[in-house]
Design a protein around this motif. Structure first.
Motif, PDB file in Angstrom:
ATOM      1  N   THR A 213      45.862  36.369  31.888  1.00  0.00           N
ATOM      2  CA  THR A 213      46.722  37.545  31.945  1.00  0.00           C
ATOM      3  C   THR A 213      46.022  38.666  32.714  1.00  0.00           C
ATOM      4  O   THR A 213      44.888  38.532  33.157  1.00  0.00           O
ATOM      5  N   GLY A 214      46.709  39.804  32.836  1.00  0.00           N
ATOM      6  CA  GLY A 214      46.173  40.942  33.577  1.00  0.00           C
ATOM      7  C   GLY A 214      46.640  40.936  35.014  1.00  0.00           C
ATOM      8  O   GLY A 214      47.172  39.946  35.515  1.00  0.00           O
ATOM      9  N   GLY A 215      46.417  42.053  35.684  1.00  0.00           N
ATOM     10  CA  GLY A 215      46.879  42.172  37.064  1.00  0.00           C
ATOM     11  C   GLY A 215      46.292  41.145  38.004  1.00  0.00           C
ATOM     12  O   GLY A 215      46.961  40.678  38.930  1.00  0.00           O
ATOM     13  N   VAL A 216      45.038  40.744  37.782  1.00  0.00           N
ATOM     14  CA  VAL A 216      44.391  39.776  38.664  1.00  0.00           C
ATOM     15  C   VAL A 216      45.032  38.396  38.538  1.00  0.00           C
ATOM     16  O   VAL A 216      44.927  37.570  39.440  1.00  0.00           O
ATOM     17  N   ALA A 217      45.738  38.141  37.433  1.00  0.00           N
ATOM     18  CA  ALA A 217      46.416  36.855  37.259  1.00  0.00           C
ATOM     19  C   ALA A 217      47.554  36.662  38.268  1.00  0.00           C
ATOM     20  O   ALA A 217      48.044  35.538  38.431  1.00  0.00           O
ATOM     21  N   MET A 218      47.949  37.745  38.941  1.00  0.00           N
ATOM     22  CA  MET A 218      48.985  37.621  39.973  1.00  0.00           C
ATOM     23  C   MET A 218      48.397  37.186  41.310  1.00  0.00           C
ATOM     24  O   MET A 218      49.137  36.986  42.280  1.00  0.00           O
ATOM     25  N   ASN A 219      47.080  37.033  41.363  1.00  0.00           N
ATOM     26  CA  ASN A 219      46.389  36.584  42.571  1.00  0.00           C
ATOM     27  C   ASN A 219      46.165  35.073  42.459  1.00  0.00           C
ATOM     28  O   ASN A 219      45.317  34.618  41.691  1.00  0.00           O
ATOM     29  N   GLY A 220      46.922  34.310  43.225  1.00  0.00           N
ATOM     30  CA  GLY A 220      46.838  32.852  43.156  1.00  0.00           C
ATOM     31  C   GLY A 220      45.464  32.313  43.492  1.00  0.00           C
ATOM     32  O   GLY A 220      45.052  31.270  42.955  1.00  0.00           O
TER      33      GLY A 220
END
Length: 276
Positions: A213-220
């Motif tokens: 989770t967290g914003g970095v989780a949106m970075n594939g």
């Protein structure tokens, strides 16, 4: 009847509003500024407008995150560890490990029966966080959002040896000046972040299912690198930024359902005064 969860993080503030049936009524996100109290007011107002609801329909409010104590109209202030665990368990009932990589910190939580039983957090260094990637992206002249797609083109990850953000930026610039392809450098950055966070996670017993989770989780690119380092697939929520706020809203509903008393002074009166 609605229940609000407010997560004031170091870089982003999130609010989730649930209706009386436990369904998401609205979600609002925005950058965290210095005035947490005013920000809490604004995000809750926006969530109410989005749900076409009124302040007096909110039966419970739980605040969490870095700035949780700066939400004066919350009924309860609960740690982000507890709220993340509750939010992730509601989305992935089989989750045993949660890895949250935010703007300025990273934390790993071990779950048992949907409850947090142990956790570890990183030190105050920005390495292994979203801030690390933001600084390097700025030096490369690209956006953080582009980094995942760029790294997917890499054929050879370049090792980034420095964990300090300042020295890593210098190392990245040096690698590019040597003619190393941008995609290989970015892939190396993702690998550096994943390596640091995976080492943190191994202080606990990492068990599947593992949720990122967290914003970095949106970075594939980071997701792929984390899976490689941990040797397992990772589950990523549809909106990995809001699991803490979701958990806070669920906890607000649970407290009301149990008939637990609201701490004095009467928070509903505080809400009314604050929102006037």
């Amino acid at each position: 009847m609605y229940f609000a969860g407010i997560d004031i993080g170091s870089t982003m503030t999130k609010v989730v509003l649930l209706d009386g049936e436990g369904h998401t009524a609205s979600v609002v996100k925005g950058p965290t500024g210095p005035e947490h109290r005013r920000l809490a007011d604004e995000v809750v107002r926006a969530a109410l407008d989005q749900a076409r609801a009124r302040l007096e329909q909110i039966a419970g409010v739980v605040a969490t995150g870095y700035g949780r104590l700066n939400v004066p109209f919350a009924d309860r202030h609960i740690t982000e560890i507890t709220c993340h665990a509750k939010g992730v368990a509601s989305l992935f009932p089989g989750a045993r490990t949660v890895i949250d990589i935010g703007g300025q910190d990273a934390k790993c939580i071990r779950l048992n029966g949907g409850r947090a039983v142990d956790f570890v957090m990183n030190d105050k260094c920005a390495a292994g966080t979203g801030r690390f990637l933001e600084v390097i992206a700025a030096a490369l002249g690209i956006s953080v959002e582009e980094m995942g797609d760029i790294s997917s083109l890499s054929t050879t990850r370049v090792s980034i040896s420095n964990v300090c953000t300042i020295f890593a930026r210098q190392e990245v610039v040096a690698r590019l000046s040597e003619g190393v392809p941008l995609e290989d450098v970015v892939a190396g950055l993702h690998d550096a972040v994943a390596s640091r966070v995976a080492s943190l996670a191994r202080r606990l017993t990492v068990e599947s299912e593992v949720v990122l989770t967290g914003g970095v989780a949106m970075n594939g690119g980071v997701v792929r690198a984390m899976a490689d380092h941990l040797g397992c697939d990772l589950l990523v929520p549809e909106d990995p930024l809001t699991t803490g706020a979701l958990g806070a809203a669920i906890l607000a509903a649970e407290h009301v359902a149990k008939g637990e008393p609201v701490p004095a002074p009467q928070r509903s009166l505080e809400r009314a005064r604050f929102f006037t």
